[in-house]
Design a protein around this motif. Structure first.
Motif, PDB file in Angstrom:
ATOM      1  N   ARG A 310      47.558  39.882  39.673  1.00  0.00           N
ATOM      2  CA  ARG A 310      48.101  39.559  40.993  1.00  0.00           C
ATOM      3  C   ARG A 310      48.174  40.798  41.872  1.00  0.00           C
ATOM      4  O   ARG A 310      47.873  40.740  43.067  1.00  0.00           O
ATOM      5  CB  ARG A 310      49.484  38.936  40.835  1.00  0.00           C
ATOM      6  CG  ARG A 310      49.500  37.597  40.101  1.00  0.00           C
ATOM      7  CD  ARG A 310      50.896  37.060  39.926  1.00  0.00           C
ATOM      8  NE  ARG A 310      51.512  36.766  41.223  1.00  0.00           N
ATOM      9  CZ  ARG A 310      52.756  36.309  41.364  1.00  0.00           C
ATOM     10  NH1 ARG A 310      53.510  36.110  40.291  1.00  0.00           N
ATOM     11  NH2 ARG A 310      53.234  36.057  42.567  1.00  0.00           N
ATOM     12  N   LEU A 311      48.570  41.919  41.284  1.00  0.00           N
ATOM     13  CA  LEU A 311      48.645  43.158  42.054  1.00  0.00           C
ATOM     14  C   LEU A 311      47.253  43.579  42.535  1.00  0.00           C
ATOM     15  O   LEU A 311      47.096  44.072  43.663  1.00  0.00           O
ATOM     16  CB  LEU A 311      49.263  44.263  41.191  1.00  0.00           C
ATOM     17  CG  LEU A 311      49.507  45.608  41.883  1.00  0.00           C
ATOM     18  CD1 LEU A 311      50.502  45.443  43.028  1.00  0.00           C
ATOM     19  CD2 LEU A 311      50.011  46.637  40.878  1.00  0.00           C
ATOM     20  N   ALA A 312      46.245  43.372  41.691  1.00  0.00           N
ATOM     21  CA  ALA A 312      44.876  43.714  42.083  1.00  0.00           C
ATOM     22  C   ALA A 312      44.421  42.890  43.283  1.00  0.00           C
ATOM     23  O   ALA A 312      43.703  43.388  44.159  1.00  0.00           O
ATOM     24  CB  ALA A 312      43.927  43.507  40.900  1.00  0.00           C
ATOM     25  N   ASP A 313      44.817  41.612  43.341  1.00  0.00           N
ATOM     26  CA  ASP A 313      44.485  40.781  44.505  1.00  0.00           C
ATOM     27  C   ASP A 313      45.134  41.322  45.774  1.00  0.00           C
ATOM     28  O   ASP A 313      44.595  41.167  46.870  1.00  0.00           O
ATOM     29  CB  ASP A 313      44.951  39.337  44.273  1.00  0.00           C
ATOM     30  CG  ASP A 313      44.082  38.582  43.284  1.00  0.00           C
ATOM     31  OD1 ASP A 313      42.903  38.964  43.124  1.00  0.00           O
ATOM     32  OD2 ASP A 313      44.586  37.626  42.666  1.00  0.00           O
ATOM     33  N   ARG A 314      46.280  41.953  45.628  1.00  0.00           N
ATOM     34  CA  ARG A 314      47.032  42.409  46.800  1.00  0.00           C
ATOM     35  C   ARG A 314      46.632  43.812  47.257  1.00  0.00           C
ATOM     36  O   ARG A 314      46.443  44.045  48.446  1.00  0.00           O
ATOM     37  CB  ARG A 314      48.527  42.377  46.488  1.00  0.00           C
ATOM     38  CG  ARG A 314      49.099  40.983  46.280  1.00  0.00           C
ATOM     39  CD  ARG A 314      50.581  41.052  45.941  1.00  0.00           C
ATOM     40  NE  ARG A 314      51.325  41.739  46.987  1.00  0.00           N
ATOM     41  CZ  ARG A 314      52.594  42.100  46.877  1.00  0.00           C
ATOM     42  NH1 ARG A 314      53.247  41.845  45.754  1.00  0.00           N
ATOM     43  NH2 ARG A 314      53.217  42.702  47.873  1.00  0.00           N
ATOM     44  N   VAL A 315      46.519  44.750  46.328  1.00  0.00           N
ATOM     45  CA  VAL A 315      46.326  46.151  46.723  1.00  0.00           C
ATOM     46  C   VAL A 315      44.904  46.646  46.516  1.00  0.00           C
ATOM     47  O   VAL A 315      44.572  47.753  46.951  1.00  0.00           O
ATOM     48  CB  VAL A 315      47.302  47.076  45.958  1.00  0.00           C
ATOM     49  CG1 VAL A 315      48.732  46.612  46.129  1.00  0.00           C
ATOM     50  CG2 VAL A 315      46.942  47.158  44.479  1.00  0.00           C
ATOM     51  N   GLY A 316      44.054  45.880  45.855  1.00  0.00           N
ATOM     52  CA  GLY A 316      42.683  46.313  45.628  1.00  0.00           C
ATOM     53  C   GLY A 316      42.373  46.384  44.150  1.00  0.00           C
ATOM     54  O   GLY A 316      43.074  47.041  43.381  1.00  0.00           O
ATOM     55  N   ARG A 317      41.336  45.692  43.740  1.00  0.00           N
ATOM     56  CA  ARG A 317      40.996  45.607  42.321  1.00  0.00           C
ATOM     57  C   ARG A 317      40.513  46.939  41.768  1.00  0.00           C
ATOM     58  O   ARG A 317      40.775  47.275  40.619  1.00  0.00           O
ATOM     59  CB  ARG A 317      39.955  44.510  42.117  1.00  0.00           C
ATOM     60  CG  ARG A 317      40.539  43.123  42.335  1.00  0.00           C
ATOM     61  CD  ARG A 317      39.521  42.062  42.629  1.00  0.00           C
ATOM     62  NE  ARG A 317      40.203  40.834  43.060  1.00  0.00           N
ATOM     63  CZ  ARG A 317      39.638  39.874  43.755  1.00  0.00           C
ATOM     64  NH1 ARG A 317      38.381  39.986  44.127  1.00  0.00           N
ATOM     65  NH2 ARG A 317      40.326  38.814  44.107  1.00  0.00           N
ATOM     66  N   TRP A 318      39.805  47.700  42.587  1.00  0.00           N
ATOM     67  CA  TRP A 318      39.265  48.953  42.082  1.00  0.00           C
ATOM     68  C   TRP A 318      40.372  49.970  41.829  1.00  0.00           C
ATOM     69  O   TRP A 318      40.276  50.768  40.898  1.00  0.00           O
ATOM     70  CB  TRP A 318      38.226  49.498  43.059  1.00  0.00           C
ATOM     71  CG  TRP A 318      37.292  50.447  42.375  1.00  0.00           C
ATOM     72  CD1 TRP A 318      37.138  51.771  42.604  1.00  0.00           C
ATOM     73  CD2 TRP A 318      36.394  50.131  41.318  1.00  0.00           C
ATOM     74  NE1 TRP A 318      36.193  52.302  41.760  1.00  0.00           N
ATOM     75  CE2 TRP A 318      35.722  51.312  40.963  1.00  0.00           C
ATOM     76  CE3 TRP A 318      36.080  48.937  40.628  1.00  0.00           C
ATOM     77  CZ2 TRP A 318      34.765  51.357  39.951  1.00  0.00           C
ATOM     78  CZ3 TRP A 318      35.136  48.990  39.623  1.00  0.00           C
ATOM     79  CH2 TRP A 318      34.487  50.170  39.295  1.00  0.00           C
ATOM     80  N   ARG A 319      41.400  49.962  42.643  1.00  0.00           N
ATOM     81  CA  ARG A 319      42.526  50.872  42.422  1.00  0.00           C
ATOM     82  C   ARG A 319      43.179  50.594  41.061  1.00  0.00           C
ATOM     83  O   ARG A 319      43.512  51.511  40.309  1.00  0.00           O
ATOM     84  CB  ARG A 319      43.562  50.735  43.534  1.00  0.00           C
ATOM     85  CG  ARG A 319      43.089  51.208  44.905  1.00  0.00           C
ATOM     86  CD  ARG A 319      44.250  51.211  45.894  1.00  0.00           C
ATOM     87  NE  ARG A 319      43.818  51.655  47.208  1.00  0.00           N
ATOM     88  CZ  ARG A 319      43.477  50.839  48.195  1.00  0.00           C
ATOM     89  NH1 ARG A 319      43.535  49.536  48.017  1.00  0.00           N
ATOM     90  NH2 ARG A 319      43.095  51.318  49.365  1.00  0.00           N
ATOM     91  N   ILE A 320      43.395  49.322  40.761  1.00  0.00           N
ATOM     92  CA  ILE A 320      44.011  48.953  39.489  1.00  0.00           C
ATOM     93  C   ILE A 320      43.083  49.294  38.331  1.00  0.00           C
ATOM     94  O   ILE A 320      43.523  49.766  37.270  1.00  0.00           O
ATOM     95  CB  ILE A 320      44.359  47.454  39.477  1.00  0.00           C
ATOM     96  CG1 ILE A 320      45.322  47.125  40.625  1.00  0.00           C
ATOM     97  CG2 ILE A 320      44.966  47.045  38.145  1.00  0.00           C
ATOM     98  CD1 ILE A 320      46.627  47.895  40.568  1.00  0.00           C
ATOM     99  N   PHE A 321      41.790  49.087  38.529  1.00  0.00           N
ATOM    100  CA  PHE A 321      40.806  49.382  37.482  1.00  0.00           C
ATOM    101  C   PHE A 321      40.842  50.866  37.113  1.00  0.00           C
ATOM    102  O   PHE A 321      40.867  51.227  35.925  1.00  0.00           O
ATOM    103  CB  PHE A 321      39.414  48.983  37.981  1.00  0.00           C
ATOM    104  CG  PHE A 321      38.317  49.196  36.973  1.00  0.00           C
ATOM    105  CD1 PHE A 321      38.172  48.353  35.882  1.00  0.00           C
ATOM    106  CD2 PHE A 321      37.407  50.231  37.129  1.00  0.00           C
ATOM    107  CE1 PHE A 321      37.152  48.539  34.958  1.00  0.00           C
ATOM    108  CE2 PHE A 321      36.379  50.427  36.214  1.00  0.00           C
ATOM    109  CZ  PHE A 321      36.256  49.572  35.130  1.00  0.00           C
ATOM    110  N   LEU A 322      40.849  51.738  38.096  1.00  0.00           N
ATOM    111  CA  LEU A 322      40.896  53.177  37.828  1.00  0.00           C
ATOM    112  C   LEU A 322      42.247  53.589  37.239  1.00  0.00           C
ATOM    113  O   LEU A 322      42.310  54.470  36.366  1.00  0.00           O
ATOM    114  CB  LEU A 322      40.617  53.955  39.109  1.00  0.00           C
ATOM    115  CG  LEU A 322      39.174  53.890  39.631  1.00  0.00           C
ATOM    116  CD1 LEU A 322      39.048  54.667  40.937  1.00  0.00           C
ATOM    117  CD2 LEU A 322      38.187  54.442  38.600  1.00  0.00           C
TER     118      LEU A 322
END
Length: 444
Positions: A310-322
């Protein structure tokens, strides 16, 4: 089902959803995602029963060297790369027969479990593990395509998070079941392999009975006619589902960057089995408790998969991935320190599980934004194949380094490599100003 709303949203190249109108809306996870999650939960109980005991069975039971185990582990985790493109292509080219290609993969893996009862040397075990990973390779891309096609662009992170959480619930139960069987039986390994087969067969049955397949085996996405942003069947003018067309997707800047970053980071991702062996050696964990180590990873994965999706949908998936790879880097760093406190295994396993929660489903959600529907399965398979091949190489290199220089030197080299690859991936990350064609298609 989806809860319809008058507001639409546009995903950026980073994977974050940008609201276009005020207000909020809530999404229920599609029934297809829940059905697939149930299949994965049951199947992962079976798979993780074997995975939990396999390192100890091979190294302690059969006396394999770290290099030999690295070879087998590389086969176990990387051989599927050779058939993922085939599975994705068959699912797309067959008119959307994602369910049946995935079912074939689940069935092949299930049939491999009882064969471990009669294999006691390196060669036959390697062949069986290769066949098992062939099944995994066939099913992974079609399954993830079903999840992607059943979800709106703005909720794919959540959908993959729910699926991975259910999948990880099975991963949590599998080692526990294996541990109980080992303690309760005389021929513990044979009993684990037998029960694993029975559970895997149940997973195949659930897939056949409860996952929608559509007329003639053709999958049709769960959707409401007027729901904004919901995937729809590809138009006649869309790209034909061929392997060449799937590889041509790498011409898209954002998808190419995502794939390159997945390759780089996979090349420095040490196999789970090696992480558990390192923990056992650091802490002197008795053999009978070894099968419980994956529970820590699975528990953290289970707790964090949906919130991070859910956070990835909100703030950006690539940020969460890294950020997930940052957690893995911290886990490696702790294993290299001289700290022997009682909190060490819990911290390392929590970081390890957080790494998977922030990367596994999030990567597929990010890649889905740059792949058209007609090539969704084979397009995701391109990314998965590259990542699996580099992780296969990492298993071989890490096993060889452990054999030649010892476990600490091997892990130190992997830590440096991961830090360097993470820095390169940050520089190559997709940028919001380069929105993919698929994103534009879903923008009202």
């Amino acid at each position: 089902m989806y809860v319809a709303d008058s507001r639409a949203s546009t995903p950026s190249a980073e994977g974050a959803v940008r609201p276009q109108h005020a207000g909020r809306r809530r999404h229920a996870v599609a029934p297809t995602v829940l059905a697939l999650g149930t299949v994965s939960l049951v199947t992962d109980v079976s798979s993780e029963m074997v995975t939990a005991v396999l390192p100890l069975y091979l190294v302690a039971g059969l006396g394999l060297s770290p290099l030999g185990f690295g070879l087998l582990d590389g086969i176990y985790n990387g051989f599927s790369a050779l058939v993922r493109l085939v599975g994705g292509h068959l699912a797309d080219r067959g008119g959307g027969r994602h369910k049946w290609v995935a079912g074939l993969g689940y069935g092949v893996s299930a049939l491999c479990k009882p064969l471990l009862l009669v294999a006691h040397t390196l060669t036959p075990i390697g062949v069986i593990l290769a066949a098992d990973r062939t099944g995994k390779g066939l099913r992974t891309a079609p399954r993830d395509a079903l999840i992607s096609l059943s979800s709106t662009p703005g909720t794919r992170g959540r959908a993959f998070g729910v699926h991975r959480a259910m999948d990880t619930a099975g991963a949590l139960l599998g080692p526990l079941v294996a541990f109980l069987i080992l303690r309760a039986t005389v021929d513990g390994y044979d009993a684990v392999f037998t029960v694993s087969f029975c559970v895997a067969a149940t997973g195949v049955l659930v897939l056949v009975l409860f996952v929608p397949g559509g007329a003639g085996g053709t999958y049709r996405p769960d959707r409401r006619t007027n729901a904004p942003g919901v995937s729809r069947p590809a138009a006649d003018g869309d790209a034909r589902p061929t392997l060449r067309a799937a590889l041509a997707l790498l011409r898209r800047r954002d998808l190419r960057r995502i794939t390159v970053c997945a390759l780089l980071l996979g090349l420095a991702t040490v196999s789970d089995s090696f992480v558990y062996l390192l923990l056992q050696r650091r802490l002197g964990v008795p053999d009978r408790w070894f099968a419980l180590l994956p529970l820590g990873t699975a528990a953290a994965f289970l707790l964090l998969a949906v919130p991070l999706g859910r956070l990835a949908d909100r703030v950006g998936r690539w940020r969460i991935f890294l950020a997930g790879h940052g957690a893995l880097l911290a886990a490696y760093g702790l294993l290299l320190t001289s700290w022997h406190g009682t909190a060490l295994p819990y911290t390392v396993l929590a970081l390890h599980g957080g790494f998977y929660a922030a990367t596994d489903g999030v990567l597929m959600a990010a890649a889905s934004d740059g792949v058209p529907e007609a090539l969704r399965s084979s397009g995701l398979a391109v990314v998965q194949t590259g990542q699996a091949l580099t992780r296969f190489a990492c298993s071989l290199l890490f096993g060889a380094a452990w054999t030649l220089w010892g476990d600490r030197t091997a892990l130190a080299a992997a830590t440096v490599a991961l830090a360097a690859c993470a820095a390169c991936s940050y520089a190559l990350r997709p940028t919001p100003e380069h929105t993919s064609d698929t994103d534009r298609e879903h923008t009202p």
